[in-house]
Motif scaffolding. Sequence first.
Motif, mmCIF file in Angstrom:
data_model
loop_
_atom_site.group_PDB
_atom_site.id
_atom_site.type_symbol
_atom_site.label_atom_id
_atom_site.label_comp_id
_atom_site.label_asym_id
_atom_site.label_seq_id
_atom_site.Cartn_x
_atom_site.Cartn_y
_atom_site.Cartn_z
ATOM 1 N N PHE A 1 14.315 24.790 44.822
ATOM 2 C CA PHE A 1 15.042 25.124 43.637
ATOM 3 C C PHE A 1 15.234 26.608 43.652
ATOM 4 O O PHE A 1 14.698 27.533 44.452
ATOM 5 N N ALA A 2 16.472 26.799 43.000
ATOM 6 C CA ALA A 2 16.575 28.420 42.806
ATOM 7 C C ALA A 2 17.001 28.510 41.538
ATOM 8 O O ALA A 2 18.037 27.858 41.155
ATOM 9 N N LYS A 3 16.594 29.631 40.675
ATOM 10 C CA LYS A 3 16.875 29.441 39.213
ATOM 11 C C LYS A 3 17.015 30.776 38.716
ATOM 12 O O LYS A 3 16.340 31.763 39.207
ATOM 13 N N VAL A 4 17.901 31.073 37.810
ATOM 14 C CA VAL A 4 17.945 32.441 36.988
ATOM 15 C C VAL A 4 17.913 32.013 35.460
ATOM 16 O O VAL A 4 18.389 30.923 34.908
ATOM 17 N N ALA A 5 17.504 32.786 34.609
ATOM 18 C CA ALA A 5 17.573 32.815 33.187
ATOM 19 C C ALA A 5 18.575 33.619 32.686
ATOM 20 O O ALA A 5 18.733 34.637 33.439
ATOM 21 N N GLU A 6 19.187 33.299 31.621
ATOM 22 C CA GLU A 6 20.320 33.862 31.097
ATOM 23 C C GLU A 6 20.016 33.824 29.610
ATOM 24 O O GLU A 6 19.480 32.837 28.902
ATOM 25 N N TYR A 7 20.284 34.957 28.792
ATOM 26 C CA TYR A 7 20.025 34.961 27.461
ATOM 27 C C TYR A 7 21.346 34.729 26.851
ATOM 28 O O TYR A 7 22.430 35.242 27.236
ATOM 29 N N GLN A 8 21.173 33.591 25.928
ATOM 30 C CA GLN A 8 22.382 33.493 25.362
ATOM 31 C C GLN A 8 22.444 34.518 23.992
ATOM 32 O O GLN A 8 21.470 35.080 23.725
ATOM 33 N N ARG A 9 23.745 34.755 23.337
ATOM 34 C CA ARG A 9 23.736 35.653 22.348
ATOM 35 C C ARG A 9 22.903 35.527 21.321
ATOM 36 O O ARG A 9 22.343 36.510 20.397
ATOM 37 N N HIS B 1 18.396 30.503 28.548
ATOM 38 C CA HIS B 1 18.563 29.105 29.081
ATOM 39 C C HIS B 1 18.680 29.265 30.779
ATOM 40 O O HIS B 1 18.564 30.308 31.235
ATOM 41 N N PHE B 2 18.571 28.294 31.586
ATOM 42 C CA PHE B 2 18.366 28.047 32.758
ATOM 43 C C PHE B 2 19.533 27.697 33.638
ATOM 44 O O PHE B 2 19.888 26.552 33.451
ATOM 45 N N HIS B 3 20.181 28.406 34.784
ATOM 46 C CA HIS B 3 20.881 27.789 35.652
ATOM 47 C C HIS B 3 20.031 27.544 37.054
ATOM 48 O O HIS B 3 19.324 28.721 37.619
ATOM 49 N N ASN C 1 11.368 30.767 23.857
ATOM 50 C CA ASN C 1 11.312 31.723 25.119
ATOM 51 C C ASN C 1 9.925 31.587 25.743
ATOM 52 O O ASN C 1 9.882 31.795 26.820
ATOM 53 N N ALA C 2 8.896 31.767 24.842
ATOM 54 C CA ALA C 2 7.519 31.844 25.391
ATOM 55 C C ALA C 2 7.079 30.863 26.078
ATOM 56 O O ALA C 2 6.572 30.829 27.172
ATOM 57 N N THR C 3 7.718 29.555 25.873
ATOM 58 C CA THR C 3 7.193 28.387 26.632
ATOM 59 C C THR C 3 8.269 27.585 27.791
ATOM 60 O O THR C 3 7.696 26.936 28.299
ATOM 61 N N ALA C 4 9.381 28.580 27.768
ATOM 62 C CA ALA C 4 10.451 28.140 28.696
ATOM 63 C C ALA C 4 9.922 27.965 30.224
ATOM 64 O O ALA C 4 9.956 26.963 30.806
ATOM 65 N N PRO C 5 8.908 29.104 30.496
ATOM 66 C CA PRO C 5 8.509 28.936 31.819
ATOM 67 C C PRO C 5 7.533 27.737 32.230
ATOM 68 O O PRO C 5 7.763 27.007 33.084
ATOM 69 N N GLU C 6 6.807 27.284 31.359
ATOM 70 C CA GLU C 6 6.076 26.147 31.267
ATOM 71 C C GLU C 6 6.667 24.865 31.188
ATOM 72 O O GLU C 6 6.515 23.992 31.976
ATOM 73 N N LEU C 7 7.911 24.938 30.320
ATOM 74 C CA LEU C 7 8.916 23.906 30.364
ATOM 75 C C LEU C 7 9.546 23.446 31.690
ATOM 76 O O LEU C 7 9.803 22.475 31.981
ATOM 77 N N TRP C 8 9.979 24.704 32.430
ATOM 78 C CA TRP C 8 10.544 24.656 33.513
ATOM 79 C C TRP C 8 9.688 23.976 34.729
ATOM 80 O O TRP C 8 9.837 23.102 35.561
ATOM 81 N N ARG C 9 8.373 24.594 34.686
ATOM 82 C CA ARG C 9 7.377 24.152 35.531
ATOM 83 C C ARG C 9 6.915 22.356 35.377
ATOM 84 O O ARG C 9 7.073 21.659 36.367
ATOM 85 N N ARG C 10 7.259 22.037 34.102
ATOM 86 C CA ARG C 10 6.987 20.573 33.663
ATOM 87 C C ARG C 10 8.070 19.698 34.217
ATOM 88 O O ARG C 10 8.032 18.507 34.710
ATOM 89 N N CYS D 1 23.191 18.514 46.608
ATOM 90 C CA CYS D 1 22.962 19.777 46.128
ATOM 91 C C CYS D 1 23.577 19.746 44.575
ATOM 92 O O CYS D 1 24.741 19.355 44.661
ATOM 93 N N LEU D 2 22.908 20.077 43.767
ATOM 94 C CA LEU D 2 23.376 20.109 42.271
ATOM 95 C C LEU D 2 23.073 21.688 41.597
ATOM 96 O O LEU D 2 22.254 22.298 41.981
ATOM 97 N N PHE D 3 24.187 21.826 40.721
ATOM 98 C CA PHE D 3 24.050 22.951 40.085
ATOM 99 C C PHE D 3 23.810 22.632 38.630
ATOM 100 O O PHE D 3 24.724 21.889 37.994
ATOM 101 N N VAL D 4 22.731 23.136 37.862
ATOM 102 C CA VAL D 4 22.016 22.385 36.731
ATOM 103 C C VAL D 4 21.717 23.504 35.721
ATOM 104 O O VAL D 4 21.309 24.395 36.000
ATOM 105 N N THR D 5 22.384 23.096 34.625
ATOM 106 C CA THR D 5 22.040 24.244 33.233
ATOM 107 C C THR D 5 21.294 23.439 32.121
ATOM 108 O O THR D 5 21.684 22.615 31.772
ATOM 109 N N LEU D 6 20.000 24.073 31.958
ATOM 110 C CA LEU D 6 19.068 23.524 31.030
ATOM 111 C C LEU D 6 19.232 24.560 29.921
ATOM 112 O O LEU D 6 19.102 25.792 29.899
#
Length: 458
Positions: A221-229, A234-236, A184-193, A112-117
Amino acid sequence: MPTTHAKAGLIARLHDPQYARWASQIRKTGGCRQPVHLRGKVEHIDRATGELLHRYSTHLEPNGVLRVACKTRRASRCPSCAETYRADTYQLVRAGLVGGKGVPETVTAHPCLFVTLTAPSFGVVHTRTEKNGKVLPCHARRNAETCPHGVVMSCTARHGADETCLGEPLCPDCYDYAGSVLFNATAPELWRRFTEALRRRFARTSGLTLKELRERLVISFAKVAEYQRRGVVHFHAVIRLDGPDGPTSPPPAWAIADALADAVQHAASAVTVTIPAVAGEPSRILRWGDQLDVRQITMSGELTEQAVAAYIAKYATKAAECVGTLDRRVQLLDDLAALPVREHARRLIAECLRLGSLEELADLRLIQWAHMLGFRGHFSTKSRRYSTTLGALRAARADHMRDEQITTGRLPLFEEDTVLVLAHWEYAGQGLSAGDALLAATLTGRPFSPSTPIGSGA
Ligand SMILES: [Zn+2]
Ligand SMILES: [Zn+2]
Ligand SMILES: [Zn+2]
């Protein structure tokens, strides 16, 4: 401070002959700030005889409505329901790591890995970095360049943790606002790819076809999105190897964490989304930022399951408002200059509205998601096999509520198959009047915060 109006409302509610019933409804919502009002009825009918066994109607409830919790995940809207969501997310992520809620404990042995993109850079912003307990200078550069707008691209300040400049560009006029909202708008598609490329790479390095891989193991996978300031997501993610039947089956012995980490690294650098050139905007190739963090999750050691579950749950209830934007949709008639947001967020919102009006980018729905700075994905998602679902946790809670109603005599106990349940509900508004909010705060031990009731049946 409660107003005179609120106090008068509170007194009126206390003198209401149905006060006890109202208070019971409010206690059941657990301190929800903006309960949803439902009007309707439920009938239990004997399938054999057609006899009406039991009937519940909101007709006799205070103001003719039943008040139920709003179940939002956003702490800025309803702290109490967001806390429930956070706790549920924690349980869900934790079950996927150590078992529980229908996931066997043997899952702890799965790699199991914890990954931040992260997102790439869209310009130099003020940052705060600590090293060995000391705050480093923000962006110190000897012989720093001066940008075309006359700003020296250097900042030697050691910023405090709460400084409002954090995440803001050194030169707003140089900052790539379009790139930021398009990412931000394409992040979900980037994640899918990314997830697809990860599976393909893992199959290839294992010497298998995708189909052969699927027969031997599942990548969950289990992931959450976090807003940077700076206003980008970005995704964890927790990424785990399971056997072909999901968490209940062990992955093959050759499927190890190092091979998974290699596939993650490859996939993160390989995937892109191309935005075509549109009026005044060049075509862009969007990809993840260079800062990729991949760590193994273990029972003991540096990164434990507990820490990961808590970390993911923390971000599940945060939305874009923590970077200083709005917690609601931007309306077309809103005066952008008058919105109570910081300047950086205002420019990101303005960019969403500008790009969103271009026909070629209509699919990105940037206008509808301007308040989220372009991001329209789900905040926490997981693949089907990861663990239990939020729905299952909610159903468990609903069962508990129903049991309570049966034991308190509000609902008679029936054999499910022999009884036909007819229910009809309609939405009758939302929120609490000032007086009710004040009283609800007293009843549930939550701080008083007035909300604006919507619709009728307040
Ligand atoms: Zn609520
Ligand atoms: Zn700075
Ligand atoms: Zn500049």
